[in-house]
Structures are given as structure tokens and as C-alpha cells.
Design a protein around this motif. Structure first.
Motif, PDB file in Angstrom:
ATOM      1  N   UNK A  26      41.582  28.615  43.153  1.00 27.14           N
ATOM      2  CA  UNK A  26      41.977  27.959  41.728  1.00 27.14           C
ATOM      3  C   UNK A  26      41.766  29.293  40.954  1.00 27.14           C
ATOM      4  N   UNK A  27      42.844  29.384  40.051  1.00 29.31           N
ATOM      5  CA  UNK A  27      42.839  30.795  39.037  1.00 29.31           C
ATOM      6  C   UNK A  27      41.802  30.210  38.087  1.00 29.31           C
ATOM      7  N   UNK A  28      41.608  31.172  37.311  1.00 30.81           N
ATOM      8  CA  UNK A  28      40.477  30.786  36.167  1.00 30.81           C
ATOM      9  C   UNK A  28      41.287  30.142  35.009  1.00 30.81           C
ATOM     10  N   UNK A  29      42.702  30.290  34.886  1.00 25.85           N
ATOM     11  CA  UNK A  29      43.395  29.776  33.648  1.00 25.85           C
ATOM     12  C   UNK A  29      43.678  28.300  34.200  1.00 25.85           C
ATOM     13  N   UNK A  30      43.782  27.954  35.481  1.00 20.88           N
ATOM     14  CA  UNK A  30      43.976  26.596  35.869  1.00 20.88           C
ATOM     15  C   UNK A  30      42.824  25.811  35.962  1.00 20.88           C
TER      16      UNK A  30
END
Length: 104
Positions: free
Chosen positions: A1-5
Motif C-alpha cells: 500500500x503506497x503512502x499516498x493511498x
């Protein structure tokens, strides 16, 4: 999971919690006027649909942007309609004078 998501998901969950708390504190008699006004403010969603359409690079995104704009426009129009109807309930109607009424 990306930091932005993860950040966007956290903001979404927090907005749900804050929205639930705010809505639960409003008396039932004020729910409809408050929500109809909030629906009218959702014109921001129409702008968001335009932004998505401007950045679209596939026909799928164009279709999603179109449906987003249509549903947002329906929501805005519905908000104004409900608000107008509710404000109309508070208008005082002038009493009609009957023709045979001479009781002065």
C-alpha cells in the motif's frame, strides 16, 4: 500500500467519523434543511468530474467523468429543489376573501 493511498484512506475514514458525529448532534427537525443545503454545496463534485474529464486518457475515464458530472448535477438540483420546497412551507398564504362574506 503506497503512502499516498494510506493518507487518502485515513482522511476518508476520519471524515466519515467526523460527519457521523456532527450529524448525530443535530436535532431531527433540522436534518432536512441542513442536508438540502449541503446537497446544494456539492457543486464541488461537478468541478471534480470536470477535472477528471480533463485528465482522462481512456474512454472508461470519460464515461466515469460523465456519469459523475450527471449525478452531481442531479444532486445539486435536488438540493435546491428540497430547500425551495421547505422554505415554501413557511410562506404565509394570503387568506382568500369569500364572495358572500359581508361580516365586517
Amino acid at each position: 500500500m503506497s503512502e499516498e493511498l494510506f493518507t487518502n484512506l485515513a482522511i476518508f475514514v476520519l471524515s466519515l467519523l467526523v460527519g457521523f458525529e456532527v450529524m448525530s448532534k443535530i436535532p431531527a427537525t433540522l436534518q432536512t434543511p441542513m442536508m438540502s443545503g449541503a446537497n446544494a454545496i456539492h457543486g464541488v463534485v461537478v468541478v471534480g468530474a470536470f477535472v477528471i474529464a480533463a485528465e482522462a486518457n481512456s474512454w472508461v475515464f470519460y464515461i466515469l467523468a460523465f456519469f459523475g458530472a450527471v449525478f452531481a448535477a442531479i444532486n445539486v438540483a435536488g438540493g435546491y429543489t428540497v430547500t425551495d420546497r421547505m422554505l415554501g412551507m413557511f410562506d404565509r398564504k394570503p387568506k382568500a376573501k369569500s364572495e358572500g362574506d359581508d361580516s365586517k
